[in-house]
Write a protein that holds these residues in place. Structure first.
Motif, mmCIF file in Angstrom:
data_model
loop_
_atom_site.group_PDB
_atom_site.id
_atom_site.type_symbol
_atom_site.label_atom_id
_atom_site.label_comp_id
_atom_site.label_asym_id
_atom_site.label_seq_id
_atom_site.Cartn_x
_atom_site.Cartn_y
_atom_site.Cartn_z
ATOM 1 N N LEU A 73 0.841 -1.199 0.000
ATOM 2 C CA LEU A 73 0.000 0.000 0.000
ATOM 3 C C LEU A 73 0.873 1.245 0.000
ATOM 4 O O LEU A 73 1.944 1.263 0.606
ATOM 5 C CB LEU A 73 -0.886 0.020 1.244
ATOM 6 N N PRO A 74 0.392 2.293 -0.631
ATOM 7 C CA PRO A 74 1.116 3.569 -0.544
ATOM 8 C C PRO A 74 1.123 4.069 0.901
ATOM 9 O O PRO A 74 0.234 3.735 1.697
ATOM 10 C CB PRO A 74 0.297 4.516 -1.435
ATOM 11 N N ALA A 75 2.087 4.891 1.220
ATOM 12 C CA ALA A 75 2.246 5.396 2.591
ATOM 13 C C ALA A 75 0.977 6.089 3.092
ATOM 14 O O ALA A 75 0.600 5.932 4.261
ATOM 15 C CB ALA A 75 3.434 6.346 2.662
ATOM 16 N N ALA A 76 0.307 6.829 2.229
ATOM 17 C CA ALA A 76 -0.907 7.543 2.650
ATOM 18 C C ALA A 76 -2.010 6.562 3.069
ATOM 19 O O ALA A 76 -2.710 6.790 4.062
ATOM 20 C CB ALA A 76 -1.404 8.454 1.531
ATOM 21 N N ARG A 77 -2.169 5.471 2.340
ATOM 22 C CA ARG A 77 -3.191 4.472 2.687
ATOM 23 C C ARG A 77 -2.819 3.753 3.985
ATOM 24 O O ARG A 77 -3.680 3.471 4.812
ATOM 25 C CB ARG A 77 -3.378 3.439 1.568
ATOM 26 N N ARG A 78 -1.524 3.454 4.150
ATOM 27 C CA ARG A 78 -1.087 2.824 5.395
ATOM 28 C C ARG A 78 -1.395 3.736 6.581
ATOM 29 O O ARG A 78 -1.861 3.280 7.619
ATOM 30 C CB ARG A 78 0.402 2.470 5.333
ATOM 31 N N ALA A 79 -1.170 5.036 6.419
ATOM 32 C CA ALA A 79 -1.454 5.991 7.497
ATOM 33 C C ALA A 79 -2.955 6.032 7.791
ATOM 34 O O ALA A 79 -3.359 6.104 8.965
ATOM 35 C CB ALA A 79 -0.937 7.378 7.125
ATOM 36 N N GLN A 80 -3.785 5.974 6.754
ATOM 37 C CA GLN A 80 -5.238 5.969 6.968
ATOM 38 C C GLN A 80 -5.670 4.726 7.743
ATOM 39 O O GLN A 80 -6.489 4.815 8.668
ATOM 40 C CB GLN A 80 -5.978 6.022 5.626
ATOM 41 N N TYR A 81 -5.126 3.584 7.351
ATOM 42 C CA TYR A 81 -5.458 2.355 8.077
ATOM 43 C C TYR A 81 -4.989 2.423 9.527
ATOM 44 O O TYR A 81 -5.701 2.009 10.442
ATOM 45 C CB TYR A 81 -4.849 1.128 7.388
ATOM 46 N N ALA A 82 -3.806 2.959 9.745
ATOM 47 C CA ALA A 82 -3.285 3.080 11.116
ATOM 48 C C ALA A 82 -4.201 3.985 11.948
ATOM 49 O O ALA A 82 -4.474 3.688 13.117
ATOM 50 C CB ALA A 82 -1.857 3.615 11.097
ATOM 51 N N ASP A 83 -4.684 5.069 11.352
ATOM 52 C CA ASP A 83 -5.621 5.950 12.060
ATOM 53 C C ASP A 83 -6.920 5.216 12.387
ATOM 54 O O ASP A 83 -7.453 5.352 13.492
ATOM 55 C CB ASP A 83 -5.935 7.197 11.217
ATOM 56 N N GLU A 84 -7.433 4.460 11.427
ATOM 57 C CA GLU A 84 -8.657 3.697 11.677
ATOM 58 C C GLU A 84 -8.443 2.698 12.820
ATOM 59 O O GLU A 84 -9.327 2.515 13.660
ATOM 60 C CB GLU A 84 -9.097 2.946 10.418
ATOM 61 N N TRP A 85 -7.265 2.059 12.834
ATOM 62 C CA TRP A 85 -6.985 1.089 13.894
ATOM 63 C C TRP A 85 -6.979 1.769 15.258
ATOM 64 O O TRP A 85 -7.536 1.253 16.229
ATOM 65 C CB TRP A 85 -5.655 0.371 13.631
ATOM 66 N N ARG A 86 -6.346 2.939 15.333
ATOM 67 C CA ARG A 86 -6.327 3.671 16.606
ATOM 68 C C ARG A 86 -7.756 3.976 17.061
ATOM 69 O O ARG A 86 -8.074 3.860 18.251
ATOM 70 C CB ARG A 86 -5.499 4.956 16.478
ATOM 71 N N GLY A 87 -8.620 4.348 16.138
ATOM 72 C CA GLY A 87 -10.010 4.621 16.479
ATOM 73 C C GLY A 87 -10.722 3.391 17.014
ATOM 74 O O GLY A 87 -11.483 3.468 17.994
ATOM 75 N N VAL A 88 -10.475 2.244 16.384
ATOM 76 C CA VAL A 88 -11.081 0.991 16.849
ATOM 77 C C VAL A 88 -10.604 0.689 18.268
ATOM 78 O O VAL A 88 -11.405 0.322 19.133
ATOM 79 C CB VAL A 88 -10.751 -0.175 15.881
ATOM 80 N N PHE A 170 -2.725 -7.346 11.733
ATOM 81 C CA PHE A 170 -2.940 -6.036 11.124
ATOM 82 C C PHE A 170 -1.610 -5.323 10.893
ATOM 83 O O PHE A 170 -1.343 -4.832 9.794
ATOM 84 C CB PHE A 170 -3.850 -5.196 12.028
ATOM 85 N N GLU A 171 -0.777 -5.277 11.925
ATOM 86 C CA GLU A 171 0.511 -4.579 11.799
ATOM 87 C C GLU A 171 1.414 -5.237 10.768
ATOM 88 O O GLU A 171 2.116 -4.553 10.023
ATOM 89 C CB GLU A 171 1.203 -4.496 13.158
ATOM 90 N N GLU A 172 1.387 -6.560 10.717
ATOM 91 C CA GLU A 172 2.218 -7.240 9.729
ATOM 92 C C GLU A 172 1.723 -6.962 8.313
ATOM 93 O O GLU A 172 2.518 -6.694 7.411
ATOM 94 C CB GLU A 172 2.256 -8.749 9.994
ATOM 95 N N LEU A 173 0.426 -7.026 8.110
ATOM 96 C CA LEU A 173 -0.126 -6.722 6.790
ATOM 97 C C LEU A 173 0.137 -5.272 6.402
ATOM 98 O O LEU A 173 0.436 -4.971 5.246
ATOM 99 C CB LEU A 173 -1.637 -6.987 6.770
ATOM 100 N N LEU A 174 0.031 -4.392 7.350
ATOM 101 C CA LEU A 174 0.201 -2.973 7.080
ATOM 102 C C LEU A 174 1.656 -2.615 6.786
ATOM 103 O O LEU A 174 1.935 -1.781 5.936
ATOM 104 C CB LEU A 174 -0.299 -2.156 8.270
ATOM 105 N N SER A 175 2.582 -3.282 7.464
ATOM 106 C CA SER A 175 3.996 -2.933 7.298
ATOM 107 C C SER A 175 4.660 -3.665 6.143
ATOM 108 O O SER A 175 5.852 -3.490 5.912
ATOM 109 C CB SER A 175 4.764 -3.217 8.588
ATOM 110 N N ASP A 176 3.900 -4.497 5.432
ATOM 111 C CA ASP A 176 4.420 -5.224 4.271
ATOM 112 C C ASP A 176 5.527 -6.190 4.615
ATOM 113 O O ASP A 176 6.397 -6.459 3.804
ATOM 114 C CB ASP A 176 4.916 -4.276 3.175
ATOM 115 N N GLN A 177 5.518 -6.735 5.840
ATOM 116 C CA GLN A 177 6.491 -7.776 6.161
ATOM 117 C C GLN A 177 6.160 -8.988 5.331
ATOM 118 O O GLN A 177 5.080 -9.122 4.807
ATOM 119 C CB GLN A 177 6.465 -8.117 7.637
ATOM 120 N N GLY A 178 7.067 -9.918 5.260
ATOM 121 C CA GLY A 178 6.869 -11.095 4.419
ATOM 122 C C GLY A 178 7.553 -10.859 3.088
ATOM 123 O O GLY A 178 8.477 -10.070 2.977
#
Length: 185
Positions: A73-88, A170-178
């Motif tokens: 994911l582009p950095a902007a989308r990763r940041a959006q997902y991270a914000d959504e996670w914080r809200g959850v 979530f963090e692994e998917l978001l950080s593109d590990q693997g």
């Protein structure tokens, strides 16, 4: 030495060498699967009823995974997902059951956007296992609590644990590990 004596020595030696080569090849292939899938390898052995069947199943997963278009994911989308996670996570205090359900939905949405098919829980597990076998047990545990929570059968402590488990995947998917940065694998 006669020809028949040479044949009697060479043929068994060749058979032994071929058997050793096949054995080494199978061993290295199995080691590759064990290293790649981590704890998921042992689960597959148990589920499939043996190592050969598990090896076939895991190789089939690899082949299927190769056909997927997994993308970073582009950095902007990763940041959006991270914000959504914080809200959850913030809503967990007031609505634990709802937050766990939202975490599940957010993980599924992230998987879908990355290119993982999200039709059917079992298929999700199989597809994720190729690159995320080491965190898959977190997803299983969180999903189990989420299912029980929808029936009102999960404690607050179990819900808290589910959030921790969802966060690991979530963090692994978001950080593109693997291996997703290698063209799908």
């Amino acid at each position: 030495m006669s020809t028949s004596t040479l044949i009697a020595i060479i043929v068994p030696a060749a058979v032994v060498l071929i058997a050793l080569a096949v054995g080494l090849w199978m061993y290295s292939r199995r080691r590759h699967l064990q290293e790649q899938f981590g704890p998921e390898y042992d689960r597959a052995v148990e589920d499939e009823g043996g190592r050969l069947a598990a090896d076939r199943e895991l190789r089939a997963r690899e082949q299927r995974h190769d056909t997927l278009d997994i993308k970073a994911l582009p950095a902007a989308r990763r940041a959006q997902y991270a914000d959504e996670w914080r809200g959850v996570q913030e809503r967990f205090v007031d609505r634990p059951e709802g937050s766990v359900a939202q975490a599940d939905e957010l993980v599924s949405r992230l998987m879908r956007e990355r290119g993982y098919p999200t039709n059917g829980y079992r298929k999700q597990l199989q597809d994720l296992s190729v690159e995320h076998g080491r965190t898959l047990e977190h997803y299983r545990a969180a999903h189990d609590v989420n299912v029980r929570s929808s029936g009102g059968q999960a404690t607050t402590e179990e819900l808290r644990g589910a959030m921790v488990h969802y966060r690991a995947l979530f963090e692994e998917l978001l950080s593109d590990q693997g291996n997703s940065d290698q063209g799908g694998r």
